[in-house]
Design a protein around this motif. Structure first.
Motif, PDB file in Angstrom:
ATOM      1  N   SER A   1       0.677  -1.480   0.060  1.00 52.89           N
ATOM      2  CA  SER A   1      -0.205  -0.090   0.279  1.00 52.89           C
ATOM      3  C   SER A   1       1.023   1.398  -0.230  1.00 52.89           C
ATOM      4  O   SER A   1       0.499   1.871  -0.722  1.00 52.89           O
ATOM      5  N   LEU A   2       1.507   1.544   0.811  1.00 49.92           N
ATOM      6  CA  LEU A   2       2.958   2.336   0.877  1.00 49.92           C
ATOM      7  C   LEU A   2       3.898   2.986  -0.169  1.00 49.92           C
ATOM      8  O   LEU A   2       3.263   3.351  -1.207  1.00 49.92           O
ATOM      9  N   ALA A   3       3.716   1.594  -1.696  1.00 51.49           N
ATOM     10  CA  ALA A   3       4.411   1.606  -2.061  1.00 51.49           C
ATOM     11  C   ALA A   3       3.202   1.801  -3.683  1.00 51.49           C
ATOM     12  O   ALA A   3       4.031   3.011  -4.636  1.00 51.49           O
ATOM     13  N   LEU A   4       2.199   1.992  -3.901  1.00 51.53           N
ATOM     14  CA  LEU A   4       0.990   2.511  -4.548  1.00 51.53           C
ATOM     15  C   LEU A   4       0.804   4.275  -4.053  1.00 51.53           C
ATOM     16  O   LEU A   4       1.041   4.374  -4.985  1.00 51.53           O
ATOM     17  N   LEU A   5       0.312   4.347  -2.889  1.00 55.41           N
ATOM     18  CA  LEU A   5       0.372   5.682  -3.118  1.00 55.41           C
ATOM     19  C   LEU A   5       1.662   6.535  -2.764  1.00 55.41           C
ATOM     20  O   LEU A   5       1.450   7.794  -3.217  1.00 55.41           O
TER      21      LEU A   5
ATOM     22  N   THR B   1      -7.835   4.506   8.149  1.00 54.97           N
ATOM     23  CA  THR B   1      -8.110   5.087   9.202  1.00 54.97           C
ATOM     24  C   THR B   1      -7.061   5.750   9.427  1.00 54.97           C
ATOM     25  O   THR B   1      -5.832   6.432   8.532  1.00 54.97           O
ATOM     26  N   HIS B   2      -6.839   6.222  11.160  1.00 52.44           N
ATOM     27  CA  HIS B   2      -6.311   6.927  11.527  1.00 52.44           C
ATOM     28  C   HIS B   2      -5.024   6.803  10.819  1.00 52.44           C
ATOM     29  O   HIS B   2      -3.243   7.751  10.896  1.00 52.44           O
ATOM     30  N   ALA B   3      -4.108   5.332  10.275  1.00 53.41           N
ATOM     31  CA  ALA B   3      -3.509   4.632  10.118  1.00 53.41           C
ATOM     32  C   ALA B   3      -2.269   5.738   8.796  1.00 53.41           C
ATOM     33  O   ALA B   3      -1.203   5.614   8.342  1.00 53.41           O
ATOM     34  N   LEU B   4      -3.378   6.067   8.307  1.00 48.98           N
ATOM     35  CA  LEU B   4      -3.119   6.959   7.025  1.00 48.98           C
ATOM     36  C   LEU B   4      -2.190   8.557   7.451  1.00 48.98           C
ATOM     37  O   LEU B   4      -1.296   8.852   6.660  1.00 48.98           O
ATOM     38  N   LEU B   5      -2.551   8.748   9.004  1.00 51.00           N
ATOM     39  CA  LEU B   5      -1.814  10.036   9.488  1.00 51.00           C
ATOM     40  C   LEU B   5      -0.565   9.502   9.603  1.00 51.00           C
ATOM     41  O   LEU B   5       0.603  11.202  10.090  1.00 51.00           O
ATOM     42  N   SER B   6       0.524   8.609   9.670  1.00 50.81           N
ATOM     43  CA  SER B   6       1.344   8.196  10.078  1.00 50.81           C
ATOM     44  C   SER B   6       2.789   9.239   9.215  1.00 50.81           C
ATOM     45  O   SER B   6       2.653   9.026   7.975  1.00 50.81           O
ATOM     46  N   ASP B   7       3.278   9.035   9.903  1.00 47.14           N
ATOM     47  CA  ASP B   7       4.231  10.055   9.133  1.00 47.14           C
ATOM     48  C   ASP B   7       5.345   8.840   7.382  1.00 47.14           C
ATOM     49  O   ASP B   7       5.711   9.928   6.549  1.00 47.14           O
ATOM     50  N   GLU B   8       5.670   8.058   7.413  1.00 46.28           N
ATOM     51  CA  GLU B   8       5.345   6.842   7.267  1.00 46.28           C
ATOM     52  C   GLU B   8       4.486   7.053   5.808  1.00 46.28           C
ATOM     53  O   GLU B   8       5.067   6.899   3.809  1.00 46.28           O
ATOM     54  N   VAL B   9       4.079   6.848   6.010  1.00 47.89           N
ATOM     55  CA  VAL B   9       2.613   7.809   4.627  1.00 47.89           C
ATOM     56  C   VAL B   9       3.145   8.896   3.694  1.00 47.89           C
ATOM     57  O   VAL B   9       3.418   9.841   3.966  1.00 47.89           O
ATOM     58  N   GLN B  10       3.417   8.579   2.293  1.00 49.42           N
ATOM     59  CA  GLN B  10       3.187   9.397   1.020  1.00 49.42           C
ATOM     60  C   GLN B  10       2.888   9.217   0.095  1.00 49.42           C
ATOM     61  O   GLN B  10       2.793   8.037  -0.367  1.00 49.42           O
TER      62      GLN B  10
END
Length: 649
Positions: free
Chosen positions: A360-364, A375-384
């Motif tokens: 998921s991180l790679a696609l984003l 959810t709130h997991a999308l707000l993590s610093d690792e999500v770019q």
């Protein structure tokens, strides 16, 4: 002009040197005016009198006492406290006991036969009176019998007591003197029922005991805060207009393909809102729009329509939701609608495996468009997220201001469009004022008209009767939700907790269980068994408020309803009645909770918002607003609509 006057600012006050000036400045008080404006936000009513009687038990009193002795003791659990024995100054035979916790120095500082003033709540233990939560007043305090309004201060300066901060604030008013001029004309003060500013500040710092006068003083400072709020809103609008967005140009062919994917045609209201959003998406500056709608009015379908338009233009879209259950449900439905398309639909939550999260991180982060629901997991610093064209925030009141801003980031000089949605409608006049930097859309009616659930208010003792009604509902082919305000785990398991209720219903009818502490896979299985009809009853906490959509569900039971807000209860009853059969909502509550009576007669979320406004924020609605406006000392957005309107002219 003397030295202190030349220095200006806070050091014009006696006893305030450079060190204190620096500490006050660090706390946001750089000058006398800001210090004078630091008024208390709360007051308590105290009755000062010479002699209490049994009719005043439970009231806050101020008494003159003569200290007879003080000693350190411990409770049975070992907690140390100072117990002061005293008698009334007016009657040596009338004894009073005081207990002070956390003040070990007190026993040494009090002198026998010393007269003091003390505030506290009057209770009686045998033949003695006791003041609960007592507060000793400074020795120089003068006793003035009568009704008092006492400020409840909290010092914003570390290491400075609330009393000393209040002394400096009052001294600032005196020092400013004629510099505190009233800018509003007398006619406007009278029309808005405001005290002139100098009088208002004095009243707020040292009330004279009249509630009406204190309210006029509060409103004067509330008007100043309303002006500041509206100025901030105008600034945010101006700043937004200067930013560039990822444009989503209109395209009739793409629009037709998107609508062909939706499960049903948009209603007239949905179509209107979709057009408003489409016009925003096509603009050069980023959209910031609030979509308010009642439960089951079809907000999500409109949001998905907008997401698909952004994806068709080559951008990513993110749908941020408050619970994993809701995220999983959205992904399941949207994936069905998009079956056979090339649009990746991601479910991003804390329950993902490492491999799923990495993918998921790679696609984003990659260049290709996709739709991410999370959810709130999308707000993590690792999500770019690259090329984020549209950010949709569902149930926006469940995310803090900082959280909502985490995904609104610049990328390649562009900012994403933002659509925030709320199923907790608030009156449009209030929304327009408070969220003036957002454009507002409303959907008031469901796409397919259907009868609203009938709501009944019952006492908790009616639970055995409710069990029989659940059985009857299941026999007629329906399904039932049973919501409990708490899980009820631990040594003192509550009878109306989710665990105890589930155990009772599972043995009697067959029931599933769902709550926030369960692993996501167990929640998913419980939800699926209920949806398929394998378990006809689903017991849970308020996690059921959003994310469970089962058309066959016809009965909602809420235990301990008085513990929940009006908005939450309205959301819960919106879980039933989504099919063809009539639905019913049974609210078991303490009969004293009269604020819930409105739910029996009001089934419209917008009407309920107006009723909640009349209750002055008695329900969950106030929480929605306060979450963004706790910074105000005097302004109450629910109560001061007239001031907000006046400040906006």
């Amino acid at each position: 002009m003397g030295t202190r006057e030349q220095e200006g600012g806070l050091r014009r006050l006696r006893g305030l040197g450079p060190a204190l000036e620096k500490r006050l400045g660090e706390a946001g008080f750089a000058d006398l005016r800001s210090l004078a404006m630091a008024v208390p936000s709360r007051y308590r009513e105290v009755l000062a009198l010479s002699r209490p009687d049994a009719g005043l038990l439970g009231r806050e009193l101020r008494l003159r006492i003569i200290v007879r002795g003080a000693r350190r003791l411990r409770t049975r659990r070992g907690l140390a406290f100072t117990q002061v024995e005293a008698h009334l100054a007016s009657d040596p035979e009338l004894r009073v006991t005081l207990r002070f916790f956390g003040q070990p120095w007190l026993a040494r500082s009090l002198n026998r036969d010393e007269e003091r003033l003390v505030d506290g709540r009057l209770e009686r233990k045998g033949r003695k009176y006791e003041l609960v939560a007592p507060r000793l007043l400074p020795r120089e305090t003068v006793f003035a019998p009568g009704r008092l309004l006492v400020p409840q201060r909290v010092s914003p300066v570390e290491g400075m007591s609330a009393e000393r901060f209040g002394d400096f604030a009052r001294a600032a008013i005196e020092e400013l003197g004629e510099e505190l001029e009233e800018e509003l004309p007398a006619e406007q003060l009278e029309r808005l029922n405001l005290l002139p500013l100098p009088q208002a500040l004095l009243e707020l710092h040292a009330p004279e005991g009249e509630t009406e006068r204190l309210e006029r003083a509060r409103r004067r400072l509330a008007y100043i805060e309303a002006h500041a709020l509206l100025a901030q809103i105008r600034q945010r609008r101006a700043a937004r207009a200067k930013k560039r967005s990822w444009p989503v140009p209109p395209n009739e062919k793409i629009e037709a393909r998107i609508r062909a994917r939706l499960p049903f045609a948009l209603s007239e209201e949905q179509d209107r809102v979709a057009a408003e959003i489409g016009a925003d998406l096509a603009a050069d500056s980023p959209m910031t729009r609030l979509l308010m709608g009642d439960v089951a009015c079809g907000k999500t379908l409109v949001a998905v329509h907008a997401c698909l338009a952004a994806i068709a233009a080559g951008h990513k879209a993110v749908l941020l939701v408050p619970t994993e259950i809701l995220a999983e449900q959205h992904v399941s439905r949207i994936s069905q609608w998009l079956a056979g398309s090339r649009v990746p639909v991601l479910c991003f939550s804390a329950g993902q495996s490492r491999a799923q999260r990495a993918e998921s991180l790679a696609l984003l982060a990659g260049p290709s468009p996709c739709l991410a629901v999370g959810t709130h997991a999308l707000l993590s610093d690792e999500v770019q997220i690259s090329r984020l064209g549209l950010l949709v925030i569902d149930e926006q009141q469940r995310f803090g201001v900082v959280q909502r801003a985490a995904l609104w980031r610049e990328d390649e000089g562009r900012w994403p469009h933002v659509l925030v949605m709320s199923a907790t409608p608030i009156p449009r006049t209030l929304a327009t004022t408070l969220f003036g930097d957002l454009d507002i859309s409303e959907i008031r009616k469901p796409p397919q008209p259907r009868p609203k659930p009938v709501t009944e208010l019952l006492p908790e003792r009616a639970w055995p009767e409710v069990l029989r009604r659940i059985e009857a509902e299941l026999a007629a082919g329906g399904r039932a939700f049973v919501v409990c305000p708490r899980i009820g785990a631990g040594e003192q398991e509550e009878a109306d907790g989710a665990l105890a209720t589930h155990r009772e219903l599972a043995a009697r009818l067959g029931a599933g269980l769902i709550h926030g502490r369960m692993p996501s896979e167990e929640r998913r299985r419980a939800q699926q068994r209920f949806r398929s009809g394998e378990t006809p009853v689903l017991v849970g906490t308020t996690v059921l408020e959003v994310g469970i959509d089962v058309p066959e569900a016809t009965l909602m039971v809420v235990r301990g309803a008085e513990r929940l807000g009006l908005s939450t209860l309205h959301q819960l009853r919106g879980r039933v009645g989504r099919g063809e059969k009539p639905a019913r909502c049974l609210l078991l509550r303490d009969p004293a909770a009269e604020r819930l009576d409105v739910l029996a007669d009001c089934g419209d979320g917008f009407e309920l918002a107006e009723a909640d406004l009349r209750q002055r924020g008695a329900g969950d609605l106030s929480g929605v607003l306060q979450s963004g406006h706790r910074r105000f000392r005097c302004l109450d957005p629910l109560q001061d609509l007239d001031l907000l309107r006046a400040a906006g002219r």
